[in-house]
Design a protein around this motif. Structure first.
Motif, short mmCIF file in Angstrom:
data_model
loop_
_atom_site.label_atom_id
_atom_site.label_comp_id
_atom_site.label_asym_id
_atom_site.label_seq_id
_atom_site.Cartn_x
_atom_site.Cartn_y
_atom_site.Cartn_z
N SER A 54 -43.89 64.54 -18.48
CA SER A 54 -44.01 64.28 -19.84
C SER A 54 -43.25 65.21 -20.67
O SER A 54 -42.40 64.84 -21.62
N SER A 55 -43.39 66.64 -20.10
CA SER A 55 -42.53 67.58 -21.01
C SER A 55 -40.96 67.41 -20.47
O SER A 55 -40.26 67.46 -21.36
N ARG A 56 -40.73 66.89 -19.63
CA ARG A 56 -39.41 66.70 -19.22
C ARG A 56 -38.84 65.69 -20.21
O ARG A 56 -37.64 65.72 -20.59
N LEU A 57 -39.57 64.75 -20.15
CA LEU A 57 -38.80 63.55 -20.98
C LEU A 57 -38.98 63.92 -22.41
O LEU A 57 -37.93 63.47 -23.14
N TYR A 58 -39.85 64.68 -23.02
CA TYR A 58 -39.94 65.19 -24.31
C TYR A 58 -38.68 65.96 -24.74
O TYR A 58 -37.78 65.70 -25.63
N LYS A 59 -38.19 66.81 -23.54
CA LYS A 59 -37.03 67.84 -23.83
C LYS A 59 -35.86 66.81 -23.82
O LYS A 59 -34.79 67.26 -24.58
N GLU A 60 -35.67 65.82 -22.97
CA GLU A 60 -34.62 64.86 -22.89
C GLU A 60 -34.33 64.42 -24.24
O GLU A 60 -33.20 64.26 -24.74
N ARG A 61 -35.62 63.66 -24.91
CA ARG A 61 -35.30 63.11 -26.27
C ARG A 61 -34.94 63.92 -27.33
O ARG A 61 -34.07 63.62 -27.96
N VAL A 62 -35.56 65.13 -27.05
CA VAL A 62 -35.24 66.22 -28.46
C VAL A 62 -33.65 66.53 -28.17
O VAL A 62 -33.08 66.52 -29.17
N LYS A 63 -33.30 66.54 -27.02
CA LYS A 63 -31.74 67.13 -26.59
C LYS A 63 -30.99 66.12 -27.19
O LYS A 63 -29.92 66.14 -27.79
N ALA A 64 -31.28 64.62 -26.95
CA ALA A 64 -30.55 63.63 -27.29
C ALA A 64 -30.54 63.29 -28.45
O ALA A 64 -29.31 63.08 -29.15
N TYR A 65 -31.61 63.81 -29.47
CA TYR A 65 -31.52 63.71 -30.96
C TYR A 65 -30.69 64.74 -31.49
O TYR A 65 -29.66 64.44 -32.57
N HIS A 66 -30.72 65.95 -30.92
CA HIS A 66 -29.83 67.16 -31.50
C HIS A 66 -28.39 66.96 -31.24
O HIS A 66 -27.52 67.04 -31.98
N ASP A 67 -28.22 66.35 -29.94
CA ASP A 67 -26.92 66.02 -29.47
C ASP A 67 -26.08 65.02 -30.51
O ASP A 67 -24.97 65.00 -30.96
N LYS A 68 -26.96 64.00 -30.93
CA LYS A 68 -26.44 62.92 -31.80
C LYS A 68 -26.25 63.35 -33.21
O LYS A 68 -25.12 62.84 -34.07
N LYS A 69 -26.78 64.55 -33.74
CA LYS A 69 -26.54 64.99 -34.87
C LYS A 69 -25.45 65.97 -34.99
O LYS A 69 -24.75 66.34 -36.05
#
Length: 106
Positions: free
Chosen positions: A40-55
């Motif tokens: 769950s922690s790994r998936l959360y970090k991936e989603r946050v990274k994808a969000y920030h990379d998109k910005k």
């Protein structure tokens, strides 16, 4: 005294094999919960990274353009107001993959 302990164990229906199996199941459950939390922690970090990379905005720099240098390693001391941005630098050369050469401020 031993006699009372025997009856107490018998009263609680203490079965060594059953308690061993129950403890093993509890440890397996605990391990499963740990692995689930890790995933769950790994998936959360991936989603946050994808969000920030998109910005992030892609910047195209040109030679002779002036830029400010951001010092991310600068540690601010309490009570001291010091900017993390350095004076304007002039871009000397733009290299592939976004690397730039800076020259001293003019």
């Amino acid at each position: 005294m031993e006699h009372k302990a025997y009856w107490a164990l018998k009263f609680l229906n203490f079965d060594e094999a059953a308690s061993r199996e129950q403890r093993r199941l509890q440890l397996l459950e605990l391990e499963e919960m740990r692995l689930t939390a890790y995933e769950s922690s790994r998936l959360y970090k991936e989603r946050v990274k994808a969000y920030h990379d998109k910005k992030l905005l892609k910047k195209n720099f040109q030679p002779v353009q002036q830029v400010l240098l951001f010092n991310s390693r600068l540690k601010l001391f309490p009570g001291k107001l010091k900017s993390k941005w350095s004076r304007p630098f002039t871009i000397n050369k733009v290299r592939p993959y976004g690397a730039v050469e800076l020259c001293n401020p003019c």
